[in-house]
Design an enzyme around this catalytic site. Structure first.
Site, short mmCIF file in Angstrom:
data_model
loop_
_atom_site.label_atom_id
_atom_site.label_comp_id
_atom_site.label_asym_id
_atom_site.label_seq_id
_atom_site.Cartn_x
_atom_site.Cartn_y
_atom_site.Cartn_z
N GLU A 46 -54.06 27.66 -39.27
CA GLU A 46 -54.90 28.12 -40.22
C GLU A 46 -55.75 26.96 -40.98
O GLU A 46 -55.18 26.10 -41.04
CB GLU A 46 -54.10 28.87 -41.18
CG GLU A 46 -53.68 30.18 -40.54
CD GLU A 46 -53.11 31.12 -41.53
OE1 GLU A 46 -52.67 30.93 -42.76
OE2 GLU A 46 -52.72 32.39 -41.19
N ARG A 100 -76.01 39.12 -30.32
CA ARG A 100 -76.44 39.88 -28.87
C ARG A 100 -75.85 41.28 -28.96
O ARG A 100 -76.64 42.21 -28.22
CB ARG A 100 -76.40 39.07 -27.81
CG ARG A 100 -77.51 37.93 -27.72
CD ARG A 100 -77.14 37.12 -26.53
NE ARG A 100 -76.05 35.93 -26.83
CZ ARG A 100 -75.74 35.21 -25.84
NH1 ARG A 100 -76.13 35.08 -24.66
NH2 ARG A 100 -74.67 34.52 -26.26
N GLN A 101 -74.67 41.66 -29.47
CA GLN A 101 -74.33 43.07 -29.32
C GLN A 101 -74.96 43.84 -30.74
O GLN A 101 -74.22 43.85 -31.62
CB GLN A 101 -72.78 42.97 -29.20
CG GLN A 101 -72.15 44.63 -29.50
CD GLN A 101 -72.25 45.21 -28.01
OE1 GLN A 101 -72.31 44.57 -26.98
NE2 GLN A 101 -71.86 46.49 -27.71
N LYS A 197 -90.05 39.82 -12.52
CA LYS A 197 -89.11 40.08 -11.13
C LYS A 197 -89.84 41.08 -10.46
O LYS A 197 -90.08 42.16 -10.64
CB LYS A 197 -87.83 40.56 -11.68
CG LYS A 197 -86.84 39.43 -12.25
CD LYS A 197 -85.62 40.25 -12.57
CE LYS A 197 -84.65 38.94 -13.24
NZ LYS A 197 -83.56 39.70 -13.88
N ASP A 223 -87.04 30.01 -24.46
CA ASP A 223 -86.10 31.20 -24.66
C ASP A 223 -85.48 30.91 -25.88
O ASP A 223 -85.35 29.57 -26.36
CB ASP A 223 -85.14 31.29 -23.55
CG ASP A 223 -84.46 32.83 -23.43
OD1 ASP A 223 -85.02 33.62 -24.37
OD2 ASP A 223 -83.88 33.18 -22.55
#
Ligand code: R5P
Length: 299
Positions: A46, A100-101, A197, A223
């Site tokens: 810890e 990102r989530q 793409k 990015d």
């Protein structure tokens, strides 16, 4: 020249271990002091922190700065927040991990961006993030939160390091990063496009610039995050095969996991760098000027 924002006794910076270089650059920009932190571990692993506040004239306001690239960073920020006591805290998250989530994709999931925003926003007066993955996350903080962009710093870096011989073509790896690329391109009037793409068969996909030919051009793929570098590596190889003169890559947050930096250099990327929101030897420019600008507007 940078203006002095406050007397050093009034406002000071405290940082996590992993954001100490960026914090010291910020302290120079703001001409305010960076207070040392003593850290150690208990036998069970810890973490323990103690902010070494000066006994004479301790600061009233703290700029607490720390990226959350891993679990220790999050715990350290929570402990430092607590150690600031009743002082006003402006929290700076140069890289906000777990962002990102940012929504529920499947039932039962934890929305990590929301969970992290809730715990880190507690007890602070406001939050500053840098090129957060999605601006919508800001509303999950319980206090005013503002996102700043390193577009100016990236544009200046490209102009100084890459654009010496020929004007580069800036490329967003997808439509999502196009806004960032557009704002960078506007500063020096660089050409820009995004990668799309095109499916050739069930097995084969071609990645190419949507509207502008890459032949004989110096390209810069930009990015917000490079993590594994997977898509970027494939894109770079295809763009080189399509006749690009050089391929460079720049991101704000260089996570560079799973040997990403090595892989990207190996696949032909000439120049690769990130900012110091995640500090590494690959940090080619600093987020400190942009953070300093935002803080001067607050104080
Ligand atoms: C995705 O939404 C982000 O903007 C980046 O494109 C992504 O995180 C990059 O991941 P990786 O480097 O693993 O391909």
């Amino acid at each position: 020249m940078d203006s002095i924002i406050h007397s050093t006794a009034e406002t000071a910076i405290v940082c996590t271990q992993s954001s100490q270089v960026l914090a010291s650059r910020l302290a120079e920009k703001l001409t305010c002091s960076l207070i040392p932190v003593m850290r150690r571990r208990f036998p069970d692993g810890e973490m323990y922190v103690r902010i070494e506040f000066p006994p004479e004239n301790p600061p009233k306001k703290i700029i607490l700065i720390g990226s959350t690239s891993n679990h220790d960073d999050i715990i350290e920020l929570l402990l430092l927040n607590d150690a600031c006591g009743k002082r006003e805290i402006i929290l700076v998250l140069p890289y906000m991990g777990y962002a990102r989530q940012d929504q529920l994709f499947n039932p039962g999931e934890g929305v990590s961006a929301r969970a992290i925003a809730r715990i880190l926003g507690a007890g602070v007066s406001q939050v500053i993030t840098v090129n957060i993955h999605k601006e919508g996350i800001l509303s999950e903080f319980s206090v005013p939160a503002r996102n700043i962009s390193l577009a100016k710093e990236i544009a200046e870096h490209i102009n100084a390091v890459i654009a010496k011989d020929a004007k580069p073509l800036l490329l967003a790896p997808d439509g999502g990063a196009l806004g960032l690329v557009q704002s960078i391109a506007a500063i020096y009037d660089f050409d820009y496009d995004y990668l799309s793409k095109r499916r050739i068969s069930s097995e084969e996909v071609i990645i190419e610039a949507k509207s502008i030919s890459v032949r004989d051009r110096d390209l810069v793929i930009i990015d917000d995050i490079i993590s594994t570098g997977g898509t970027l590596a494939t894109s770079a190889e295809m763009l080189i095969a399509q006749g690009a003169a050089k391929v460079h890559a720049i991101c704000v947050h260089g996570v560079f996991i799973q040997g990403a930096y090595t892989r990207l250099k190996h696949c032909g990327i000439e120049y690769l760098c990130s900012s110091d929101t995640i500090e590494s030897a690959g940090s080619g420019f600093s987020a400190a000027p942009a953070i300093a600008r935002a803080i001067r507007e607050i104080l």
